[in-house]
Motif scaffolding. Structure first.
Motif, PDB file in Angstrom:
ATOM      1  N   LEU A 145       0.717  -1.089   0.018  1.00  0.00           N
ATOM      2  CA  LEU A 145      -0.067  -0.208   0.091  1.00  0.00           C
ATOM      3  C   LEU A 145       0.894   1.329   0.176  1.00  0.00           C
ATOM      4  O   LEU A 145       0.486   2.020  -0.734  1.00  0.00           O
ATOM      5  CB  LEU A 145      -1.107   0.070   1.455  1.00  0.00           C
ATOM      6  CG  LEU A 145      -1.952   1.141   1.187  1.00  0.00           C
ATOM      7  CD1 LEU A 145      -2.884   1.289   0.022  1.00  0.00           C
ATOM      8  CD2 LEU A 145      -2.717   1.119   2.727  1.00  0.00           C
ATOM      9  N   LEU A 146       1.920   1.196   0.814  1.00  0.00           N
ATOM     10  CA  LEU A 146       2.855   2.412   0.688  1.00  0.00           C
ATOM     11  C   LEU A 146       3.498   2.656  -0.524  1.00  0.00           C
ATOM     12  O   LEU A 146       3.506   3.878  -0.866  1.00  0.00           O
ATOM     13  CB  LEU A 146       3.942   2.150   1.921  1.00  0.00           C
ATOM     14  CG  LEU A 146       4.859   3.346   2.027  1.00  0.00           C
ATOM     15  CD1 LEU A 146       4.307   4.499   2.666  1.00  0.00           C
ATOM     16  CD2 LEU A 146       5.760   2.939   3.096  1.00  0.00           C
ATOM     17  N   TRP A 147       3.692   1.641  -1.290  1.00  0.00           N
ATOM     18  CA  TRP A 147       4.535   1.728  -2.490  1.00  0.00           C
ATOM     19  C   TRP A 147       3.396   2.301  -3.409  1.00  0.00           C
ATOM     20  O   TRP A 147       4.018   3.311  -4.502  1.00  0.00           O
ATOM     21  CB  TRP A 147       4.820   0.184  -2.936  1.00  0.00           C
ATOM     22  CG  TRP A 147       5.327   0.283  -4.175  1.00  0.00           C
ATOM     23  CD1 TRP A 147       4.543   0.038  -5.450  1.00  0.00           C
ATOM     24  CD2 TRP A 147       6.665   0.697  -4.860  1.00  0.00           C
ATOM     25  NE1 TRP A 147       5.541   0.031  -6.860  1.00  0.00           N
ATOM     26  CE2 TRP A 147       6.747   0.445  -6.058  1.00  0.00           C
ATOM     27  CE3 TRP A 147       7.601   0.939  -4.199  1.00  0.00           C
ATOM     28  CZ2 TRP A 147       7.931   0.832  -6.798  1.00  0.00           C
ATOM     29  CZ3 TRP A 147       8.783   1.192  -4.846  1.00  0.00           C
ATOM     30  CH2 TRP A 147       8.999   1.291  -6.323  1.00  0.00           C
ATOM     31  N   GLU A 148       2.098   2.013  -3.394  1.00  0.00           N
ATOM     32  CA  GLU A 148       1.132   2.658  -4.431  1.00  0.00           C
ATOM     33  C   GLU A 148       0.754   4.025  -4.068  1.00  0.00           C
ATOM     34  O   GLU A 148       0.404   4.794  -5.169  1.00  0.00           O
ATOM     35  CB  GLU A 148      -0.273   1.664  -4.432  1.00  0.00           C
ATOM     36  CG  GLU A 148      -0.281   0.348  -4.707  1.00  0.00           C
ATOM     37  CD  GLU A 148       0.267   0.344  -6.255  1.00  0.00           C
ATOM     38  OE1 GLU A 148      -0.283   1.357  -6.744  1.00  0.00           O
ATOM     39  OE2 GLU A 148       0.691  -0.589  -6.556  1.00  0.00           O
ATOM     40  N   LEU A 149       1.069   4.529  -2.823  1.00  0.00           N
ATOM     41  CA  LEU A 149       0.526   5.937  -2.558  1.00  0.00           C
ATOM     42  C   LEU A 149       1.758   6.731  -2.881  1.00  0.00           C
ATOM     43  O   LEU A 149       1.571   8.054  -2.782  1.00  0.00           O
ATOM     44  CB  LEU A 149       0.437   6.123  -0.947  1.00  0.00           C
ATOM     45  CG  LEU A 149      -1.021   5.255  -0.418  1.00  0.00           C
ATOM     46  CD1 LEU A 149      -1.120   5.478   0.803  1.00  0.00           C
ATOM     47  CD2 LEU A 149      -2.364   5.786  -1.191  1.00  0.00           C
ATOM     48  N   LEU A 150       3.061   6.250  -3.077  1.00  0.00           N
ATOM     49  CA  LEU A 150       4.337   7.068  -3.142  1.00  0.00           C
ATOM     50  C   LEU A 150       3.920   7.732  -4.623  1.00  0.00           C
ATOM     51  O   LEU A 150       3.379   7.309  -5.444  1.00  0.00           O
ATOM     52  CB  LEU A 150       5.360   6.172  -3.247  1.00  0.00           C
ATOM     53  CG  LEU A 150       5.915   5.630  -1.701  1.00  0.00           C
ATOM     54  CD1 LEU A 150       7.256   4.886  -2.195  1.00  0.00           C
ATOM     55  CD2 LEU A 150       6.295   7.135  -0.842  1.00  0.00           C
ATOM     56  N   PRO A 151       4.208   8.997  -4.589  1.00  0.00           N
ATOM     57  CA  PRO A 151       4.276   9.543  -6.038  1.00  0.00           C
ATOM     58  C   PRO A 151       5.228   9.027  -7.151  1.00  0.00           C
ATOM     59  O   PRO A 151       6.119   8.431  -6.941  1.00  0.00           O
ATOM     60  CB  PRO A 151       4.813  11.146  -5.897  1.00  0.00           C
ATOM     61  CG  PRO A 151       5.753  11.025  -4.538  1.00  0.00           C
ATOM     62  CD  PRO A 151       4.984   9.793  -3.673  1.00  0.00           C
ATOM     63  N   LYS A 152       4.453   8.996  -8.290  1.00  0.00           N
ATOM     64  CA  LYS A 152       5.148   8.151  -9.356  1.00  0.00           C
ATOM     65  C   LYS A 152       6.445   9.153 -10.028  1.00  0.00           C
ATOM     66  O   LYS A 152       6.119  10.238 -10.194  1.00  0.00           O
ATOM     67  CB  LYS A 152       4.333   7.829 -10.560  1.00  0.00           C
ATOM     68  CG  LYS A 152       3.224   6.724  -9.927  1.00  0.00           C
ATOM     69  CD  LYS A 152       3.700   5.615  -9.410  1.00  0.00           C
ATOM     70  CE  LYS A 152       2.789   4.612  -8.851  1.00  0.00           C
ATOM     71  NZ  LYS A 152       3.141   3.350  -8.405  1.00  0.00           N
TER      72      LYS A 152
END
Length: 241
Positions: free
Chosen positions: A234-241
């Motif tokens: 989940l933390l990986w998905e929320l990080l800005p791309k």
């Protein structure tokens, strides 16, 4: 000196030469006389110079020879100690000086000092305290006591007159059995090694414990990874791309 002592035989005196000093394994008594006058321990001295007894003191060239008097007293006391109590009062000491033949005197402690020419008369003039059979019996007793081998000692000095009583053969009592204590059965070295604890990293570990510890660590790691996987995704998905 031996020649002068031999002249006392017709007067009922018996002679002992070079015998043990009771209580002193390395010391000797020069002469011991036993006769009508009792027991006389003789110490012969060949002192040079002027020797005299002045005011109860034995002196040689003006010097007090009290150690010789003390030795004479100790010799008489040692011989008296091995005799029965009624006989102890019959023992005396006498110092004979071979280089001062005419000297006569008595010290303050009662030790008679005689020159060699006056020695025999001093002995034969002693008052009679023993009859002939008693003197012979006492002579035989002292002959045994003062000629026995010294008894070896450990720390304390033993009386050389002591001799352990010897019982009839085959009468010795058997030694008392010592109490026995049951001992555990001895184990084989392999058995001993199998139960001995091992010390790993300062902790006590027994055989097989290491494998259990490794297995538990692996299981704990897998469980931790499974629990942490969703939050990390989940933390990986929320990080800005």
């Amino acid at each position: 000196m031996a020649d002068r002592l031999a002249r006392l035989g017709p007067y009922g005196w018996f002679l002992l030469h070079d015998v043990h000093w009771p209580g002193r394994p390395l010391a000797r008594l020069e002469h011991v006389l036993v006769g009508p006058g009792g027991v006389v321990v003789v110490s012969a001295k060949n002192w040079s110079g002027g020797v005299d007894v002045v005011d109860g003191a034995l002196r040689q060239n003006g010097h007090d020879r009290f150690p010789a008097v003390e030795t004479a007293l100790a010799q008489a006391a040692a011989v008296a100690a091995v005799l029965p109590a009624p006989r102890r009062r019959l023992v005396r000491s006498l110092i004979c000086l071979t280089a001062q033949p005419d000297l006569q005197g008595t010290t303050a402690s009662g030790i008679e000092v005689r020159g060699i020419d006056c020695f025999a008369a001093a002995v034969t003039d002693l008052p009679d305290v023993l009859d002939a059979p008693s003197a012979l019996l006492l002579y035989a007793e002292l002959g045994q006591l003062l000629t026995r081998p010294q008894v070896p000692g450990s720390g304390a000095v033993q009386n050389p007159a002591y001799r352990p009583a010897a019982g009839p053969p085959n009468t010795a009592r058997p030694a008392a059995p010592r109490p026995t204590t049951a001992r555990p059965a001895r184990r084989h070295p392999a058995q001993i090694r199998s139960v001995q604890p091992r010390y790993v990293y300062g902790r006590e570990q027994r055989p097989g414990t290491v494998l259990r510890v490794v297995g538990r660590s692996l299981v704990a790691g897998l469980v931790s990874a499974a629990l942490l996987a969703p939050p990390l995704w989940l933390l990986w998905e929320l990080l800005p791309k």
